[in-house]
Write a protein that holds these residues in place. Structure first.
Motif, PDB file in Angstrom:
ATOM      1  N   HIS A  88     -60.307 132.186  73.287  1.00  0.00           N
ATOM      2  CA  HIS A  88     -61.293 131.864  72.253  1.00  0.00           C
ATOM      3  C   HIS A  88     -60.656 131.508  70.924  1.00  0.00           C
ATOM      4  N   LYS A 140     -60.744 125.897  68.044  1.00  0.00           N
ATOM      5  CA  LYS A 140     -59.962 127.104  68.338  1.00  0.00           C
ATOM      6  C   LYS A 140     -58.486 126.860  68.007  1.00  0.00           C
ATOM      7  N   ASP A 169     -53.622 123.233  70.340  1.00  0.00           N
ATOM      8  CA  ASP A 169     -53.504 122.863  71.754  1.00  0.00           C
ATOM      9  C   ASP A 169     -53.286 121.365  71.833  1.00  0.00           C
ATOM     10  N   HIS A 188     -60.174 122.115  76.665  1.00  0.00           N
ATOM     11  CA  HIS A 188     -59.826 120.754  77.070  1.00  0.00           C
ATOM     12  C   HIS A 188     -58.373 120.637  77.488  1.00  0.00           C
ATOM     13  N   PHE A 213     -68.632 132.299  77.788  1.00  0.00           N
ATOM     14  CA  PHE A 213     -68.224 131.045  78.434  1.00  0.00           C
ATOM     15  C   PHE A 213     -66.952 130.509  77.785  1.00  0.00           C
TER      16      PHE A 213
END
Ligand code: HEM
Ligand code: MTE
Ligand code: MO
Length: 477
Positions: A290, A308, A251, A141, A137
């Motif tokens: 991932h 991550k 991120d 965000h 999965f």
């Protein structure tokens, strides 16, 4: 030679139905694929791209990155896109922060495309004890950051401003791999929102409508966080000052804010905590989705803290100030609504409660009476390293029970049961009944059990959804 017809994007856009013709663009060329639509192996989905570019759709379905697909496409070429529209496509691409996201496996059920959130079909999930990375999965965000492993640095700071003389540590990927022993841990990750869709049915909640597969199991390899913290100057004397380890992802949103979370320092320092700065998943470099090149793996702890694309680690007196630590991923009473909620009043979720679900048969499945029996399969897992010791299965909505067979794997060490257990049960079909309500519930080694219904654990964010899982099927006579 005859000149190639040039079309504007507006002309292409007019062709988006079988009546008006179906046109698409690909790498600056224009194709009239009206005739191909009914021959398409992927069915009607092809119409989603009508009037526009194929690239974003093909990026979702890896089956198209093959020579013979391009050969088919080339038969339908009718012209080229005007230079100015071609340029617009290019700039549109570069303006879209998601344009560099990786290609994903087409089997995934996509909950949200931008950011990308997806879970595998439940029937596939329980086929493998170790979930293949491609269908593990994915919960993002923000856009997937492009990280160049050659210039990557991991910054580690221990109580900056409080510990004079300790200089921040900065590690290259190579240093992380060579300066610290490599450890491998098999650990299940579960999103706090797994099974949210069942809560949504009780009363609407805010969040992605996850089914039962926002959970997966992988083998992770990397350096122990503890070893890196010691190298960065952490000493036991600092224990009164330091309580948390914060993680910052690379991120970022449009304002430049990065994803972040924290865990208790105890968990990071415990020899049995097994917290990794992982650079491998299932024996290979971490995939982009991932956390390539490095992510934190905090076994037994909610997915959200497994940061991550890790850029920075900070040992601190306080928890992470990030939105996701402070104002999200917390549990509340069913009585709390958006008018009354005060996120300061609830602790951030860390260890997750005991969980299980049925992956097979699927809701609404038709069983054949002549088969005489039904094979029920699923997963079970508990947070905090607690081991699932039993799974009970009922075929009559919970009136009578049978004990499922737990897949025998390596016996985990006490308190370090980080991986899920797959289970199955083959039971004879009860005579006379046309409707079965199959139910499962797990028990962990602290004798924690799942609640029987969803309503009493309902909460406005739809997290911690771990009631007995129920699947209704019919028996065909
Ligand atoms: C499968 C061609 C557009 C979705 C395929 C396959 C071909 C093909 C040849 C079979 C590949 C294989 O198994 O080797 C094309 C062409 C397209 C096009 C020429 C455009 C002109 C699209 C679009 C979508 C799409 C726009 C989605 C929005 C799929 C899916 C499959 C598939 C889901 C897998 C079907 C399955 O195996 O169950 N396509 N495709 N295709 N295509 Fe397309
Ligand atoms: N780390 C970063 N940097 N950005 C994220 O969006 N999502 C978190 C966590 N770590 C996230 C992150 C959440 S909520 C979950 S459930 C897990 O990653 C999902 O991990 P996966 O995508 O590898 O399954
Ligand atoms: Mo999550």
């Amino acid at each position: 030679p005859p000149s190639i017809p040039i079309f504007t994007q507006d002309e292409v856009t007019k062709h988006r139905s079988l009546e008006d013709g179906v046109w698409v663009t690909y790498q600056g060329s224009v194709y009239d694929i009206t005739e191909f639509v009914s021959m398409h192996p992927g069915g009607d989905k092809i119409l989603l791209a009508a009037g526009g570019a194929l690239e974003p759709f093909w990026a979702l379905y890896a089956v198209h990155s093959q020579e013979h697909v391009l050969e088919i496409l080339s038969e339908y070429k009718v012209g080229e896109l005007s230079a100015s529209d071609r340029q617009k496509q290019e700039t549109g691409k570069s303006l879209d922060p998601y344009s560099t996201d990786p290609i994903r496996h087409p089997a995934l059920h996509v909950n949200s495309l931008k950011p990308f959130n997806a879970e595998p079909p439940a029937v596939i999930l329980s086929d493998n004890y170790i979930t293949p990375s491609a269908i593990f999965f994915k919960r993002n965000h923000l856009p997937v950051p492009q990280v160049d492993a050659n210039i990557y640095r991991l910054h580690v700071e221990v109580l900056p401003g409080v510990t004079p003389g300790v200089t921040p540590l900065s590690l290259s990927l190579d240093e992380l791999k060579t300066r610290f022993p490599k450890h491998t841990v098999t650990a299940t990750l579960q999103c706090a929102g797994n099974r949210r869709s069942e809560m949504n049915k009780v009363k609407p909640v805010k969040g992605l409508n996850w089914g039962i597969a926002a959970i997966s199991n992988a083998t992770w390899s990397g350096a122990k966080l503890k070893d890196v913290l010691l190298a960065a100057g952490y000493r036991p004397e600092l224990a009164q000052l330091a309580c948390h380890v914060q993680f910052e992802g690379m991120d970022r949103d449009v304002t430049g804010t990065t994803y972040g979370a924290s865990i208790p320092l105890n968990k990071a320092l415990s020899d049995d905590g097994d917290v990794l700065l992982a650079y491998q998943m299932n024996g290979e470099d971490l995939p982009a989705d991932h956390g390539y090149p490095v992510r934190v793996v905090v076994p037994g702890i909610v997915g959200a803290r497994n940061v991550k694309w890790l850029g920075r680690i900070l040992v601190s007196q306080e928890e992470s100030r990030s939105h996701w630590q402070q104002n999200d991923y917390k549990g509340f009473s069913p009585a709390t609504d958006w008018d009354t909620v005060d996120f300061k009043l609830a602790p951030a979720i860390q260890e997750l409660p005991v969980q299980s679900a049925i992956t097979q048969p699927a809701e609404g499945a038709m069983l054949d009476r002549r088969a005489n029996e039904v094979r029920v399969k699923g997963y079970a897992w508990s947070g905090g390293g607690r081991e699932v010791v039993r799974v009970d299965v009922s075929l009559d909505g919970g009136q009578t029970w049978k004990v499922a067979n737990l897949q025998s794997g390596e016996k985990p060490q006490p308190g370090r049961a980080w991986a899920w257990k797959l289970w199955e049960l083959t039971a004879s079909l009860p005579p006379g009944t046309q409707e079965l309500e199959i139910v499962c519930k797990a028990v962990d080694n602290s004798y924690n059990m799942q609640p029987d219904t969803v309503a009493p654990i309902w909460n406005l964010r739809g997290v911690l959804s771990n009631a007995w899982h129920r699947v209704k099927v019919t028996v065909k006579e």
